[in-house]
Design a protein around this motif. Structure first.
Motif, PDB file in Angstrom:
ATOM      1  N   GLY A   8       1.053  -1.361  -0.086  1.00 21.88           N
ATOM      2  CA  GLY A   8      -0.070   0.105   0.069  1.00 21.88           C
ATOM      3  C   GLY A   8       0.938   1.323  -0.081  1.00 21.88           C
ATOM      4  N   GLY A   9       0.169   2.321   0.220  1.00 23.50           N
ATOM      5  CA  GLY A   9       0.804   3.637   0.037  1.00 23.50           C
ATOM      6  C   GLY A   9       0.619   4.428  -0.992  1.00 23.50           C
ATOM      7  N   TRP A  10       1.535   5.051  -1.561  1.00 21.99           N
ATOM      8  CA  TRP A  10       1.635   6.232  -2.629  1.00 21.99           C
ATOM      9  C   TRP A  10       1.453   5.367  -3.811  1.00 21.99           C
ATOM     10  CZ3 TRP A  10       5.708   8.359  -5.891  1.00 21.99           C
ATOM     11  CH2 TRP A  10       5.355   9.299  -6.734  1.00 21.99           C
ATOM     12  N   ASP A  11       0.566   5.444  -4.692  1.00 18.49           N
ATOM     13  CA  ASP A  11       0.378   4.600  -5.991  1.00 18.49           C
ATOM     14  C   ASP A  11       1.610   4.765  -6.959  1.00 18.49           C
ATOM     15  OD1 ASP A  11      -1.893   3.583  -5.195  1.00 18.49           O
ATOM     16  OD2 ASP A  11      -3.162   5.073  -6.179  1.00 18.49           O
ATOM     17  N   GLY A  12       2.160   6.040  -6.807  1.00 20.85           N
ATOM     18  CA  GLY A  12       3.223   6.435  -7.877  1.00 20.85           C
ATOM     19  C   GLY A  12       4.400   5.530  -7.711  1.00 20.85           C
ATOM     20  N   HIS A  13       4.531   4.792  -6.690  1.00 17.59           N
ATOM     21  CA  HIS A  13       5.606   3.688  -6.238  1.00 17.59           C
ATOM     22  C   HIS A  13       5.256   2.514  -6.916  1.00 17.59           C
ATOM     23  CE1 HIS A  13       8.056   6.502  -3.343  1.00 17.59           C
ATOM     24  NE2 HIS A  13       8.319   6.922  -4.523  1.00 17.59           N
ATOM     25  N   GLU A  14       3.901   2.373  -7.130  1.00 22.50           N
ATOM     26  CA  GLU A  14       3.395   1.039  -7.543  1.00 22.50           C
ATOM     27  C   GLU A  14       3.506  -0.086  -6.647  1.00 22.50           C
ATOM     28  OE1 GLU A  14       5.540   0.902 -11.678  1.00 22.50           O
ATOM     29  OE2 GLU A  14       3.768   2.069 -12.205  1.00 22.50           O
ATOM     30  N   PRO A  15       3.105   0.142  -5.508  1.00 24.36           N
ATOM     31  CA  PRO A  15       3.485  -1.046  -4.443  1.00 24.36           C
ATOM     32  C   PRO A  15       2.555  -2.373  -4.950  1.00 24.36           C
ATOM     33  CG  PRO A  15       1.967   0.773  -3.738  1.00 24.36           C
ATOM     34  CD  PRO A  15       2.446   1.138  -5.079  1.00 24.36           C
ATOM     35  N   ASP A  16       1.425  -2.016  -5.686  1.00 31.93           N
ATOM     36  CA  ASP A  16       0.659  -3.363  -5.763  1.00 31.93           C
ATOM     37  C   ASP A  16       1.598  -4.246  -7.032  1.00 31.93           C
ATOM     38  OD1 ASP A  16       0.476  -1.308  -7.828  1.00 31.93           O
ATOM     39  OD2 ASP A  16      -1.373  -1.953  -8.701  1.00 31.93           O
ATOM     40  N   LEU A  17       2.172  -3.508  -7.976  1.00 35.06           N
ATOM     41  CA  LEU A  17       3.244  -4.336  -9.087  1.00 35.06           C
ATOM     42  C   LEU A  17       4.312  -4.854  -8.345  1.00 35.06           C
ATOM     43  CD1 LEU A  17       2.961  -1.750 -12.138  1.00 35.06           C
ATOM     44  CD2 LEU A  17       1.522  -3.779 -11.468  1.00 35.06           C
ATOM     45  N   VAL A  18       4.770  -3.822  -7.373  1.00 36.75           N
ATOM     46  CA  VAL A  18       6.016  -4.712  -6.610  1.00 36.75           C
ATOM     47  C   VAL A  18       5.742  -5.661  -5.748  1.00 36.75           C
ATOM     48  CG1 VAL A  18       7.828  -4.146  -4.999  1.00 36.75           C
ATOM     49  CG2 VAL A  18       7.353  -2.290  -6.654  1.00 36.75           C
TER      50      VAL A  18
END
Length: 89
Positions: A8-18
């Motif tokens: 979770g967190g900031w979408d710009g870091h793409e935590p879902d993809l990571v």
């Protein structure tokens, strides 16, 4: 072996993809993986006891005092038998 991946967190870091990349890597190495997009997965110490590895993928998020205390208390129950991963970009 069983792993917990939470993201979770900031979408710009793409935590879902990571989180997806880590999960796929773990699965290919024989892990059974549970994925959560919330920190609520840390609420139940008995549930955490079943994991061999915990992979938090959180960035630029807010952790309340109450939630941080829950995480610390849960951590006490599994710190001897579970590994916590970390990564940096």
């Amino acid at each position: 072996m069983k792993a917990l991946v939470t993201w979770g967190g900031w979408d710009g870091h793409e935590p879902d993809l990571v989180a997806k990349q880590f999960s796929e890597m773990l699965i290919s190495n024989g892990f059974d993986v549970d994925i959560f997009d919330t920190l609520d997965c840390f609420d139940d110490p008995d549930e955490l006891d079943k994991y061999d590895l915990i992979v938090p993928v959180w960035t630029m998020s807010e952790l309340t005092k109450e939630k941080s205390q829950e995480c610390v208390l849960c951590g006490i129950s599994w710190y001897r038998s579970c590994r916590l991963s970390r990564w940096y970009v």
